[in-house]
Design a protein around this motif. Structure first.
Motif, PDB file in Angstrom:
ATOM      1  N   LEU A  14       3.361  -6.088 -10.182  1.00  0.00           N
ATOM      2  CA  LEU A  14       3.144  -5.534  -8.850  1.00  0.00           C
ATOM      3  C   LEU A  14       1.681  -5.485  -8.410  1.00  0.00           C
ATOM      4  O   LEU A  14       1.389  -5.836  -7.266  1.00  0.00           O
ATOM      5  CB  LEU A  14       3.799  -4.153  -8.752  1.00  0.00           C
ATOM      6  CG  LEU A  14       5.321  -4.154  -8.913  1.00  0.00           C
ATOM      7  CD1 LEU A  14       5.852  -2.728  -8.971  1.00  0.00           C
ATOM      8  CD2 LEU A  14       5.991  -4.950  -7.812  1.00  0.00           C
ATOM      9  N   MET A  48       4.790   1.146  -0.419  1.00  0.00           N
ATOM     10  CA  MET A  48       5.075   0.685  -1.783  1.00  0.00           C
ATOM     11  C   MET A  48       4.429   1.628  -2.802  1.00  0.00           C
ATOM     12  O   MET A  48       5.073   2.065  -3.767  1.00  0.00           O
ATOM     13  CB  MET A  48       4.516  -0.736  -1.915  1.00  0.00           C
ATOM     14  CG  MET A  48       4.902  -1.480  -3.125  1.00  0.00           C
ATOM     15  SD  MET A  48       4.234  -3.180  -2.935  1.00  0.00           S
ATOM     16  CE  MET A  48       4.115  -3.611  -4.654  1.00  0.00           C
ATOM     17  N   GLU A  52       6.560   4.424  -5.276  1.00  0.00           N
ATOM     18  CA  GLU A  52       6.386   4.402  -6.731  1.00  0.00           C
ATOM     19  C   GLU A  52       5.762   5.704  -7.214  1.00  0.00           C
ATOM     20  O   GLU A  52       6.217   6.297  -8.197  1.00  0.00           O
ATOM     21  CB  GLU A  52       5.525   3.198  -7.136  1.00  0.00           C
ATOM     22  CG  GLU A  52       5.373   3.045  -8.624  1.00  0.00           C
ATOM     23  CD  GLU A  52       4.603   1.800  -9.018  1.00  0.00           C
ATOM     24  OE1 GLU A  52       3.994   1.827 -10.110  1.00  0.00           O
ATOM     25  OE2 GLU A  52       4.606   0.803  -8.263  1.00  0.00           O
ATOM     26  N   TYR A 107      -2.982   1.813  -4.786  1.00  0.00           N
ATOM     27  CA  TYR A 107      -1.889   1.191  -5.534  1.00  0.00           C
ATOM     28  C   TYR A 107      -2.247   1.038  -7.017  1.00  0.00           C
ATOM     29  O   TYR A 107      -1.417   1.289  -7.892  1.00  0.00           O
ATOM     30  CB  TYR A 107      -1.427  -0.158  -4.948  1.00  0.00           C
ATOM     31  CG  TYR A 107      -0.182  -0.539  -5.691  1.00  0.00           C
ATOM     32  CD1 TYR A 107       1.024   0.072  -5.386  1.00  0.00           C
ATOM     33  CD2 TYR A 107      -0.248  -1.347  -6.815  1.00  0.00           C
ATOM     34  CE1 TYR A 107       2.151  -0.148  -6.163  1.00  0.00           C
ATOM     35  CE2 TYR A 107       0.879  -1.571  -7.598  1.00  0.00           C
ATOM     36  CZ  TYR A 107       2.064  -0.969  -7.264  1.00  0.00           C
ATOM     37  OH  TYR A 107       3.166  -1.165  -8.054  1.00  0.00           O
ATOM     38  N   HIS A 111      -0.276   2.532 -10.173  1.00  0.00           N
ATOM     39  CA  HIS A 111       0.183   1.665 -11.263  1.00  0.00           C
ATOM     40  C   HIS A 111      -0.293   2.177 -12.623  1.00  0.00           C
ATOM     41  O   HIS A 111       0.467   2.144 -13.597  1.00  0.00           O
ATOM     42  CB  HIS A 111      -0.279   0.224 -11.049  1.00  0.00           C
ATOM     43  CG  HIS A 111       0.129  -0.659 -12.180  1.00  0.00           C
ATOM     44  ND1 HIS A 111       1.441  -1.016 -12.401  1.00  0.00           N
ATOM     45  CD2 HIS A 111      -0.588  -1.205 -13.193  1.00  0.00           C
ATOM     46  CE1 HIS A 111       1.513  -1.761 -13.490  1.00  0.00           C
ATOM     47  NE2 HIS A 111       0.295  -1.885 -13.990  1.00  0.00           N
ATOM     48  N   ASP A 150      12.629  -1.690  -5.032  1.00  0.00           N
ATOM     49  CA  ASP A 150      12.052  -1.323  -3.745  1.00  0.00           C
ATOM     50  C   ASP A 150      10.637  -1.891  -3.605  1.00  0.00           C
ATOM     51  O   ASP A 150      10.284  -2.454  -2.561  1.00  0.00           O
ATOM     52  CB  ASP A 150      12.043   0.197  -3.609  1.00  0.00           C
ATOM     53  CG  ASP A 150      11.882   0.666  -2.181  1.00  0.00           C
ATOM     54  OD1 ASP A 150      12.567   0.115  -1.291  1.00  0.00           O
ATOM     55  OD2 ASP A 150      11.079   1.586  -1.947  1.00  0.00           O
ATOM     56  N   CYS A 151       9.857  -1.752  -4.657  1.00  0.00           N
ATOM     57  CA  CYS A 151       8.478  -2.255  -4.611  1.00  0.00           C
ATOM     58  C   CYS A 151       8.434  -3.774  -4.479  1.00  0.00           C
ATOM     59  O   CYS A 151       7.620  -4.312  -3.714  1.00  0.00           O
ATOM     60  CB  CYS A 151       7.704  -1.794  -5.847  1.00  0.00           C
ATOM     61  SG  CYS A 151       7.304  -0.036  -5.834  1.00  0.00           S
ATOM     62  N   HIS A 154       9.333  -4.637  -0.815  1.00  0.00           N
ATOM     63  CA  HIS A 154       8.252  -4.382   0.145  1.00  0.00           C
ATOM     64  C   HIS A 154       7.047  -5.285  -0.100  1.00  0.00           C
ATOM     65  O   HIS A 154       6.385  -5.704   0.848  1.00  0.00           O
ATOM     66  CB  HIS A 154       7.868  -2.913   0.132  1.00  0.00           C
ATOM     67  CG  HIS A 154       8.941  -2.044   0.706  1.00  0.00           C
ATOM     68  ND1 HIS A 154       9.505  -2.254   1.937  1.00  0.00           N
ATOM     69  CD2 HIS A 154       9.580  -0.974   0.191  1.00  0.00           C
ATOM     70  CE1 HIS A 154      10.431  -1.358   2.172  1.00  0.00           C
ATOM     71  NE2 HIS A 154      10.508  -0.568   1.122  1.00  0.00           N
ATOM     72  N   GLY A 155       6.771  -5.581  -1.356  1.00  0.00           N
ATOM     73  CA  GLY A 155       5.698  -6.532  -1.650  1.00  0.00           C
ATOM     74  C   GLY A 155       6.015  -7.911  -1.089  1.00  0.00           C
ATOM     75  O   GLY A 155       5.144  -8.594  -0.528  1.00  0.00           O
TER      76      GLY A 155
END
Length: 173
Positions: A14, A48, A52, A107, A111, A150-151, A154-155
């Motif tokens: 991601l 995103m 998360e 992000y 992560h 989901d991520c 959207h990515g």
């Protein structure tokens, strides 16, 4: 390969996706909305991260990076501190404005927390119920797969929106 290693491999993809999407875009491009009403790249990357962040923190009993590391203040969005973007109106999508590097920094911080959580789990942890509001109740394993899906979605949408920008530039639009 253990479940933890598989999840780490998947989630580790991601940040690269986020980086590829954000690289080379200016703030105006981040705010453009496909067909004037789709979600902007800035909104998609922010959402995103928020999804998360909120879901991993909740499932793990941790504070969200959004608040713990001061991103809520740094973004300064006219939204509730707990907002993750679910159900946003067009006006709320427009309200999510942030520079490329702040989006990337948030992000990456999310992560890092996700990776720390994943490093600490074993296969038996994936069966732990984290949300009893559903029937059947949601386990940690199911929640992590849901977050990942989901991520990725959207990515991919953000990458597609960036591709639209490049196509319109090459057509002289």
């Amino acid at each position: 390969m253990h479940s933890k290693e598989l999840l780490l491999e998947a989630f580790d993809r991601l940040p690269g996706l986020v980086g590829q999407v954000l690289d080379g875009l200016d703030e105006e491009q981040l705010q453009l909305r496909p067909a004037g009403q789709g979600n902007s790249i800035a909104w998609l990357v922010w959402h995103m991260g928020r999804v998360e962040d909120a879901q991993v923190a909740s499932a793990s009993g941790l504070e969200q990076v959004w608040k713990a590391e001061g991103f809520v203040t740094r973004f300064g969005l006219p939204l509730a501190d707990s907002d993750t973007g679910y159900g946003h109106s067009s006006q709320q999508v427009d309200a999510v404005r942030a520079p490329r590097e702040l989006l990337r920094e948030y992000y990456l911080a999310v992560h890092r927390q996700t990776a720390r959580v994943l490093e600490g789990i074993g296969d038996s942890d994936l069966d732990r119920v984290v949300d009893r509001r559903w029937d059947p109740p949601v386990t940690l394993g199911v929640r992590l797969v849901s977050i990942l899906g989901d991520c990725l979605q959207h990515g991919g949408q953000a990458a597609y929106a960036k591709g639209l920008l490049a196509a319109s530039d090459s057509n002289g639009a």
